[in-house]
Design an enzyme around this catalytic site. Structure first.
Site, mmCIF file in Angstrom:
data_model
loop_
_atom_site.group_PDB
_atom_site.id
_atom_site.type_symbol
_atom_site.label_atom_id
_atom_site.label_comp_id
_atom_site.label_asym_id
_atom_site.label_seq_id
_atom_site.Cartn_x
_atom_site.Cartn_y
_atom_site.Cartn_z
ATOM 1 N N GLU A 81 -6.753 -4.347 -16.857
ATOM 2 C CA GLU A 81 -6.296 -5.380 -15.929
ATOM 3 C C GLU A 81 -6.436 -6.761 -16.558
ATOM 4 O OE1 GLU A 81 -4.656 -4.691 -13.418
ATOM 5 O OE2 GLU A 81 -5.131 -2.582 -13.039
ATOM 6 N N ARG A 91 -7.350 -3.056 4.550
ATOM 7 C CA ARG A 91 -6.488 -1.968 5.012
ATOM 8 C C ARG A 91 -5.638 -1.623 3.798
ATOM 9 N NH1 ARG A 91 -2.862 -5.093 8.747
ATOM 10 N NH2 ARG A 91 -2.749 -6.204 6.791
ATOM 11 N N CYS A 144 -10.946 -2.667 -5.914
ATOM 12 C CA CYS A 144 -11.086 -2.779 -7.381
ATOM 13 C C CYS A 144 -10.831 -4.203 -7.846
ATOM 14 C CB CYS A 144 -10.128 -1.826 -8.092
ATOM 15 S SG CYS A 144 -10.628 -0.109 -7.907
ATOM 16 N N HIS A 167 -8.161 0.360 -14.755
ATOM 17 C CA HIS A 167 -7.760 1.335 -13.738
ATOM 18 C C HIS A 167 -7.377 2.650 -14.423
ATOM 19 C CE1 HIS A 167 -6.984 -1.284 -10.003
ATOM 20 N NE2 HIS A 167 -7.661 -0.233 -9.582
HETATM 21 N N1 PCA Z 1 -9.680 2.324 -6.507
HETATM 22 C C1 PCA Z 1 -9.412 1.401 -5.424
HETATM 23 C C2 PCA Z 1 -10.755 1.114 -4.819
HETATM 24 C C3 PCA Z 1 -11.708 2.083 -5.408
HETATM 25 C C4 PCA Z 1 -10.969 2.725 -6.496
HETATM 26 O O1 PCA Z 1 -11.431 3.550 -7.296
HETATM 27 C C5 PCA Z 1 -8.642 0.172 -5.873
HETATM 28 O O2 PCA Z 1 -7.832 0.271 -6.807
HETATM 29 O O3 PCA Z 1 -8.837 -0.902 -5.336
#
Ligand code: PCA
Length: 213
Positions: A81, A91, A144, A167
């Site tokens: 990222e 939500r 995240c 991610h």
């Molecule tokens: N992925 C979510 C929250 C926790 C996770 O492992 C996200 O991308 O925000």
């Protein structure tokens, strides 16, 4: 004393039984990678509690670098990222028909922080190992992104400190329930994270002027 890298992963969410981010992070708890000591920490998928857990981890581990991991089902590659934004919508947009709400994660704080990971060096090392990886321009506006933002915000007075987030795609075991979605084996994800940790450890040993590129 060797440097410490804090490696965070998340608990399962969204109906999943597992979250590869924690499965991968847990593999490295108390490991020494590239001369650095790794401490793994599991975060809850809730803004307030994740923030508290992260603050506790920073106090306990006193890390020299932070690498956050999270699940982003549907990604085709390890996604490094680039930016965390000061916006959160707890939500999940899929469950709200795509309507995006959102409030600041930290009121009055900067709109965004760029990653402080050596992204280009990590991507080069992953390409050499033939592990699919990409630079991502959005970590979303869920937990995240918030964890990445909070880690960068908490360490803002230390601009040379490597801090960032990767991610992960669905693990192959999850893919049976997401037939049209891409997935990657836990082993390959762990190999990729180990490479990222090595590059981060190397950057701690030989700090560069432009930390993040
Ligand atoms: N992925 C979510 C929250 C926790 C996770 O492992 C996200 O991308 O925000």
């Amino acid at each position: 004393m060797s440097a410490t890298i804090l490696l965070t992963g998340f608990m399962p969410f969204g109906g999943e039984r597992t979250n590869p981010s924690w499965q991968v992070a847990a593999k490295f708890d108390r490991a020494t990678i590239g001369g650095a000591a790794v401490r793994a920490w599991e975060l809850p998928v809730n803004l307030k509690r994740a923030g508290q857990a992260l603050a506790g981890a920073l106090q306990m581990a006193r890390p020299e670098a932070i690498l956050g991991l999270g699940q982003a089902g549907g990604r085709t590659a390890l996604s490094i990222e680039q930016v965390a934004i000061n916006l959160v919508d707890e939500r999940r947009t899929r469950e709200t028909g795509g309507a995006i709400g959102g409030k600041p994660i930290v009121a009055g704080a900067p709109d965004a922080y760029f990653t402080r990971l050596p992204v280009a060096a990590i991507l080069r090392a992953l390409a050499r190992a033939e592990i699919p990886a990409e630079r991502s321009l959005s970590a979303g506006i869920f937990i995240c992104n918030a964890a990445m933002y909070l880690a960068l915000h908490a360490t803002r007075d230390n601009p040379a400190m490597p801090v960032g987030f990767i991610h992960l795609p669905y693990a192959t075991a999850q893919a049976a329930r997401h037939r049209a979605a891409p997935s990657m084996s836990l082993e390959m994800m762990a190999a990729g994270v180990e490479i990222a940790l090595k590059v981060i450890a190397r950057s701690l040993a030989r700090p560069r002027r432009e930390a993040a590129t």
